[in-house]
Design an enzyme around this catalytic site. Structure first.
Site, PDB file in Angstrom:
ATOM      1  N   LYS A  83     -12.369   0.151 -14.296  1.00  0.00           N
ATOM      2  CA  LYS A  83     -12.865  -1.265 -13.840  1.00  0.00           C
ATOM      3  C   LYS A  83     -13.279  -2.014 -14.912  1.00  0.00           C
ATOM      4  CE  LYS A  83     -12.106  -0.655  -9.250  1.00  0.00           C
ATOM      5  NZ  LYS A  83     -11.265  -1.466  -8.683  1.00  0.00           N
TER       6      LYS A  83
ATOM      7  N   ASN B  91     -17.163  11.690  -0.705  1.00  0.00           N
ATOM      8  CA  ASN B  91     -17.632  11.711  -1.683  1.00  0.00           C
ATOM      9  C   ASN B  91     -19.027  10.921  -1.482  1.00  0.00           C
ATOM     10  OD1 ASN B  91     -16.142  13.112  -3.959  1.00  0.00           O
ATOM     11  ND2 ASN B  91     -14.589  11.152  -3.272  1.00  0.00           N
TER      12      ASN B  91
ATOM     13  N   TYR C  69     -18.808  -5.054  -6.367  1.00  0.00           N
ATOM     14  CA  TYR C  69     -19.394  -4.496  -5.044  1.00  0.00           C
ATOM     15  C   TYR C  69     -20.293  -3.614  -5.254  1.00  0.00           C
ATOM     16  CZ  TYR C  69     -14.350  -5.470  -3.730  1.00  0.00           C
ATOM     17  OH  TYR C  69     -13.077  -6.028  -3.490  1.00  0.00           O
TER      18      TYR C  69
ATOM     19  N   TYR D 110     -13.403   6.643 -13.836  1.00  0.00           N
ATOM     20  CA  TYR D 110     -13.206   5.360 -12.780  1.00  0.00           C
ATOM     21  C   TYR D 110     -13.795   4.134 -13.076  1.00  0.00           C
ATOM     22  CZ  TYR D 110     -14.431   2.529  -8.649  1.00  0.00           C
ATOM     23  OH  TYR D 110     -14.557   1.452  -7.991  1.00  0.00           O
TER      24      TYR D 110
ATOM     25  N   PRO E  89     -24.608  15.182 -10.926  1.00  0.00           N
ATOM     26  CA  PRO E  89     -24.072  14.727 -12.130  1.00  0.00           C
ATOM     27  C   PRO E  89     -23.552  13.077 -12.395  1.00  0.00           C
ATOM     28  CG  PRO E  89     -23.127  16.680 -12.204  1.00  0.00           C
ATOM     29  CD  PRO E  89     -23.646  16.386 -10.662  1.00  0.00           C
TER      30      PRO E  89
ATOM     31  N   ASN F 151     -22.683  -1.221  -2.448  1.00  0.00           N
ATOM     32  CA  ASN F 151     -22.214   0.122  -1.530  1.00  0.00           C
ATOM     33  C   ASN F 151     -21.649  -0.155  -0.519  1.00  0.00           C
ATOM     34  OD1 ASN F 151     -23.957   1.185  -3.986  1.00  0.00           O
ATOM     35  ND2 ASN F 151     -23.162   3.243  -2.974  1.00  0.00           N
TER      36      ASN F 151
ATOM     37  N   ASP G 225       0.966  -1.249   0.107  1.00  0.00           N
ATOM     38  CA  ASP G 225      -0.080  -0.148  -0.069  1.00  0.00           C
ATOM     39  C   ASP G 225       0.937   1.178  -0.122  1.00  0.00           C
ATOM     40  OD1 ASP G 225      -3.171   0.357   1.372  1.00  0.00           O
ATOM     41  OD2 ASP G 225      -2.101   2.136   0.685  1.00  0.00           O
TER      42      ASP G 225
ATOM     43  N   SER H 224     -16.521  -3.297  -9.459  1.00  0.00           N
ATOM     44  CA  SER H 224     -17.630  -2.329  -8.921  1.00  0.00           C
ATOM     45  C   SER H 224     -18.877  -2.493  -9.533  1.00  0.00           C
ATOM     46  CB  SER H 224     -17.221  -1.036  -8.729  1.00  0.00           C
ATOM     47  OG  SER H 224     -18.114  -0.054  -8.709  1.00  0.00           O
TER      48      SER H 224
HETATM   49  C1  WQD Z   1     -25.206   6.786  -2.680  1.00  0.00           C
HETATM   50  C2  WQD Z   1     -26.475   7.685  -2.626  1.00  0.00           C
HETATM   51  C3  WQD Z   1     -26.220   9.747  -3.863  1.00  0.00           C
HETATM   52  C4  WQD Z   1     -23.517  11.581  -0.882  1.00  0.00           C
HETATM   53  C5  WQD Z   1     -20.017   4.946  -5.408  1.00  0.00           C
HETATM   54  C6  WQD Z   1     -19.315   5.068  -6.689  1.00  0.00           C
HETATM   55  C7  WQD Z   1     -19.331   3.219  -6.779  1.00  0.00           C
HETATM   56  C8  WQD Z   1     -18.449   2.782  -5.498  1.00  0.00           C
HETATM   57  C9  WQD Z   1     -19.710   3.118  -4.517  1.00  0.00           C
HETATM   58  C10 WQD Z   1     -16.266   2.184  -5.745  1.00  0.00           C
HETATM   59  C11 WQD Z   1     -26.593   8.320  -4.088  1.00  0.00           C
HETATM   60  C12 WQD Z   1     -26.460   9.985  -2.379  1.00  0.00           C
HETATM   61  C13 WQD Z   1     -24.111  10.936  -1.638  1.00  0.00           C
HETATM   62  C14 WQD Z   1     -24.064  12.771  -0.600  1.00  0.00           C
HETATM   63  C15 WQD Z   1     -26.070  12.238  -1.254  1.00  0.00           C
HETATM   64  N1  WQD Z   1     -17.447   2.967  -5.300  1.00  0.00           N
HETATM   65  N2  WQD Z   1     -25.451  10.864  -1.733  1.00  0.00           N
HETATM   66  N3  WQD Z   1     -25.160  13.066  -0.646  1.00  0.00           N
HETATM   67  O1  WQD Z   1     -22.702   6.980  -5.850  1.00  0.00           O
HETATM   68  O2  WQD Z   1     -23.768   5.042  -5.246  1.00  0.00           O
HETATM   69  O3  WQD Z   1     -21.423   4.905  -5.647  1.00  0.00           O
HETATM   70  O4  WQD Z   1     -19.393   4.484  -4.326  1.00  0.00           O
HETATM   71  O5  WQD Z   1     -16.401   1.398  -6.438  1.00  0.00           O
HETATM   72  O6  WQD Z   1     -18.497   2.943  -7.874  1.00  0.00           O
HETATM   73  O7  WQD Z   1     -19.920   5.287  -8.046  1.00  0.00           O
HETATM   74  O8  WQD Z   1     -22.345   6.131  -3.674  1.00  0.00           O
HETATM   75  O9  WQD Z   1     -22.156   6.878  -1.418  1.00  0.00           O
HETATM   76  O10 WQD Z   1     -21.527   8.529  -3.415  1.00  0.00           O
HETATM   77  O11 WQD Z   1     -23.905   7.839  -3.201  1.00  0.00           O
HETATM   78  O12 WQD Z   1     -27.337  12.518  -1.562  1.00  0.00           O
HETATM   79  O13 WQD Z   1     -23.130  13.775   0.047  1.00  0.00           O
HETATM   80  O14 WQD Z   1     -26.182   8.744  -1.612  1.00  0.00           O
HETATM   81  O15 WQD Z   1     -26.897  10.602  -4.698  1.00  0.00           O
HETATM   82  O16 WQD Z   1     -28.095   8.314  -4.312  1.00  0.00           O
HETATM   83  P1  WQD Z   1     -22.565   5.592  -5.161  1.00  0.00           P
HETATM   84  P2  WQD Z   1     -22.420   7.300  -2.900  1.00  0.00           P
END
Ligand code: WQD
Length: 331
Positions: A152, A197, A176, A148, A292, A178, A31, A124
């Site tokens: 994958k 994020n 995976y 991203y 987006p 979430n 790592d 993913s």
């Molecule tokens: C979950 C829900 C958002 C943050 C991402 C990657 C995916 C994987 C998992 C790596 C959605 C909402 C989120 C916030 C919100 N990562 N949200 N406010 O986008 O499903 O998946 O992470 O492999 O590849 O795309 O996960 O946790 O970002 O969002 O309302 O501050 O929560 O709109 O509906 P996501 P997330």
């Protein structure tokens, strides 16, 4: 077995390394701490009471990475190491392609050179793009909407091409959904650098007061309450799915692909309300515009993994909320 875990100090990597050690495997972690911290090494040792080899190197540093293969007889590799922020990948596509694809090519070259023929690859659900319906099976069409996710999918395609001609390889591609939650000890969990994020780490930072309120990215989706629905899976369940996949590779299956999810979808409000109820903490939020690239619904059909791996998720959303908070409030 002796397992090389790339990105083993990261969120899912550290939980998987912990489960491997507790199951009696020998572990080597590589790592570069790009999205983790050195304390995770000691935390894993503290949880398991076990020692393991650790190499603080970047996989792109082929000369130093090759030493890992020279100094250890490796039975299998679990490949987590990657940059994984969707939004960041849109801003910095070249960095994502260079890092995620480049480092994987170095890994594959070294595996071939040192005759390491077992690989579990961290993919993913993002490779399903915007699915026409849910639940999602492994046979669904693959399409990606960001760099991203494209890294994958490219690596998955590389593995499908390589396994067509190299019959000595056994590969498990794990998609995976979430991942959320943390180890029951509270010593390891999800602690991304900077502003999170993902939803759960953002909620935990609002719970501590580090962040003022949660921005809910849209409440006008075609879902039961208008907010995005996802298949949240406890990181311990996810880690155990990797151990089951290693067992599967012992059957010489060639290339196999599995969804690792619970098969249940929960909305943003479901998660926020459960977190508040379980932990007794109010989570202020504000409805803002859609993010987006977000989709309305994404949840798995985990039947194939249930049947072929003898694996299924055991923890529910309440455990995920309790364990996430138990880890994060102790930071
Ligand atoms: C979950 C829900 C958002 C943050 C991402 C990657 C995916 C994987 C998992 C790596 C959605 C909402 C989120 C916030 C919100 N990562 N949200 N406010 O986008 O499903 O998946 O992470 O492999 O590849 O795309 O996960 O946790 O970002 O969002 O309302 O501050 O929560 O709109 O509906 P996501 P997330």
């Amino acid at each position: 077995m002796k397992i090389l875990v790339t990105g083993g100090c990261g969120y899912i990597g550290s939980h998987t390394a912990t489960e491997l050690l507790e199951a009696g495997h020998e572990v080597i972690i590589v790592d570069n701490f790009s999205n983790s911290s050195p304390e995770v090494v000691d935390n894993i040792k503290e949880i398991t009471g076990k020692d393991f080899e650790f190499y603080p190197i970047n996989l792109l540093d082929e000369e130093n990475f090759e030493n890992v293969f020279k100094e250890n007889f490796i039975d299998a590799v679990i490949h987590f190491a990657a940059l994984k922020a969707v939004g960041e990948s849109v801003e910095k596509p070249l960095e994502y392609y260079n890092n995620n694809i480049g480092s994987t090519l170095v890994l594959f070259r070294l595996m071939k050179k040192y005759n390491v023929n077992n690989l579990v690859f961290s993919s993913s659900a993002t490779v399903y793009g915007n699915p026409i319906t849910c639940p999602i099976t492994e046979e669904f069409t693959l399409s990606v909407t960001n760099p991203y996710g494209r890294t994958k999918l490219i690596i998955e395609d590389m593995l499908r091409d390589i396994c067509k001609v190299d019959k000595s390889l056994n590969v498990a591609i794990l998609r995976y959904f979430n991942p959320v939650g943390a180890h029951k000890s509270g010593k390891i969990g999800e602690n991304p650098k900077g502003i999170p994020n993902n939803l759960m780490p953002y909620i935990t930072k609002v719970a501590t007061g580090e962040l003022k309120e949660l921005n809910v990215f849209g409440d006008d989706y075609e879902t039961h309450d208008g907010t995005g629905v996802r298949d949240y899976i406890h990181v311990i369940d996810l880690a155990k799915g990797h151990l089951k996949s290693l067992e599967k590779l012992n059957e010489n299956p060639g290339l196999v692909t599995y969804n690792l999810g619970t098969g249940k979808g929960y909305s943003v409000f479901d998660l926020v309300n459960t977190f508040s109820r379980i932990n007794g903490i109010d989570i202020p939020y504000k409805i803002v515009g859609r993010r987006p690239g977000d989709i309305a619904e994404c949840y798995s059909d985990p039947t194939k993994a249930n049947k072929e791996l003898g694996w299924s998720a055991k923890y529910g959303i309440e455990d995920m909320c309790k364990d996430s908070w138990n880890f994060y409030r102790g930071k």
